[in-house]
Design a protein around this motif. Structure first.
Motif, short mmCIF file in Angstrom:
data_model
loop_
_atom_site.label_atom_id
_atom_site.label_comp_id
_atom_site.label_asym_id
_atom_site.label_seq_id
_atom_site.Cartn_x
_atom_site.Cartn_y
_atom_site.Cartn_z
N LEU A 92 0.82 -1.22 0.00
CA LEU A 92 0.00 0.00 0.00
C LEU A 92 0.85 1.27 0.00
O LEU A 92 0.42 2.32 0.46
N LEU A 93 2.05 1.18 -0.54
CA LEU A 93 2.94 2.33 -0.58
C LEU A 93 2.52 3.29 -1.68
O LEU A 93 2.32 2.88 -2.82
N MET A 94 2.40 4.54 -1.33
CA MET A 94 2.09 5.57 -2.33
C MET A 94 2.29 6.95 -1.73
O MET A 94 2.26 7.13 -0.52
N GLU A 95 2.51 7.90 -2.62
CA GLU A 95 2.56 9.32 -2.26
C GLU A 95 1.55 10.00 -3.16
O GLU A 95 1.63 9.88 -4.39
N ILE A 96 0.61 10.69 -2.55
CA ILE A 96 -0.46 11.33 -3.33
C ILE A 96 -0.09 12.81 -3.49
O ILE A 96 0.23 13.46 -2.51
N PRO A 97 -0.13 13.35 -4.68
CA PRO A 97 -0.59 12.79 -5.95
C PRO A 97 0.53 12.19 -6.81
O PRO A 97 0.29 11.73 -7.92
N GLU A 98 1.78 12.21 -6.31
CA GLU A 98 2.93 11.80 -7.14
C GLU A 98 2.79 10.39 -7.72
O GLU A 98 3.06 10.18 -8.91
N THR A 99 2.35 9.44 -6.91
CA THR A 99 2.21 8.06 -7.40
C THR A 99 1.21 8.01 -8.54
O THR A 99 1.44 7.36 -9.56
N TRP A 100 0.07 8.67 -8.38
CA TRP A 100 -0.96 8.65 -9.42
C TRP A 100 -0.45 9.32 -10.70
O TRP A 100 -0.79 8.90 -11.79
N GLU A 101 0.36 10.37 -10.54
CA GLU A 101 0.91 11.04 -11.72
C GLU A 101 1.85 10.11 -12.48
O GLU A 101 1.82 10.05 -13.72
N ALA A 138 -0.26 7.49 -14.23
CA ALA A 138 -0.95 8.06 -15.40
C ALA A 138 0.02 8.19 -16.59
O ALA A 138 -0.36 7.91 -17.73
N LYS A 139 1.26 8.59 -16.32
CA LYS A 139 2.26 8.69 -17.39
C LYS A 139 2.49 7.34 -18.06
O LYS A 139 2.82 7.29 -19.24
N GLU A 140 2.31 6.26 -17.31
CA GLU A 140 2.50 4.91 -17.86
C GLU A 140 1.20 4.32 -18.41
O GLU A 140 1.17 3.17 -18.82
N GLY A 141 0.13 5.10 -18.40
CA GLY A 141 -1.11 4.66 -19.04
C GLY A 141 -2.05 3.86 -18.18
O GLY A 141 -3.02 3.28 -18.69
N PHE A 142 -1.83 3.79 -16.88
CA PHE A 142 -2.76 3.09 -16.01
C PHE A 142 -4.03 3.92 -15.85
O PHE A 142 -3.97 5.13 -15.67
N ILE A 143 -5.17 3.26 -15.92
CA ILE A 143 -6.46 3.94 -15.81
C ILE A 143 -6.92 4.02 -14.36
O ILE A 143 -7.57 4.98 -13.96
N TYR A 144 -6.57 3.03 -13.57
CA TYR A 144 -6.96 3.05 -12.16
C TYR A 144 -5.91 2.39 -11.27
O TYR A 144 -5.07 1.63 -11.75
N ASP A 145 -5.99 2.73 -10.00
CA ASP A 145 -5.10 2.18 -8.99
C ASP A 145 -5.98 1.69 -7.84
O ASP A 145 -6.78 2.45 -7.30
#
Length: 150
Positions: free
Chosen positions: A128-137, A140-147
């Motif tokens: 569950l590692l993430m930094e919001i919004p950096e991880t989502w950005e 998105a650059k890699e084309g993932f639609i959802y996390d």
């Protein structure tokens, strides 16, 4: 003679052999969940972690439950193919560092794509590692639609 003094016959076998062949692995249950989902007419998404780390690599509670397969193995490739044929979505289970490293995420994505031969749209970050919004950005650059991490 009391029961405590009797030797467990499994103690004579090497532990690696016991783990590999004699102990049920609750994490390797693809056929079971496929049967359950077929009964209810649903297909889930399945996320594959593909860095090939072993449980022995990490130490922690319960010897840390980590990945003990490699995505390059024939067994895992067969599972992925079988799931795809049955209509399941295959997604990426990003590694520990991929939540903040575009290069790492890209490498993992392309490794899985080389097996699926198809694009995938979902990701779940390990532990569950993430930094919001950096991880989502990065995702998105890699084309993932959802996390599904959050």
């Amino acid at each position: 003679m009391n029961l405590a003094s009797k030797r467990d016959p499994l103690s004579l076998l090497p532990q690696r052999l016991i783990k590999k062949f004699l102990i049920y692995d609750p994490f390797w249950n693809f056929s079971m969940f496929c049967e359950i989902e077929k009964k209810f007419g649903v297909n889930s998404s399945t996320y594959f972690f593909q860095t090939g780390l072993s449980r022995e690599t990490f130490k922690g509670p319960l010897d840390s439950i980590e990945i003990d397969y490699t995505i390059d193995s024939v067994q895992v490739k067969n599972v992925i193919s079988n799931l795809k044929q049955k209509g399941y979505e295959i997604g990426l289970h990003g590694s520990v560092l991929s939540y903040k490293d575009l290069g790492q995420l890209r490498s993992e994505k392309f490794k899985l794509l080389s097996i699926t031969k198809d694009r995938f749209i979902g990701i779940r970050q390990h532990r569950l590692l993430m930094e919001i919004p950096e991880t989502w950005e990065i995702q998105a650059k890699e084309g993932f639609i959802y996390d599904t991490t959050y």
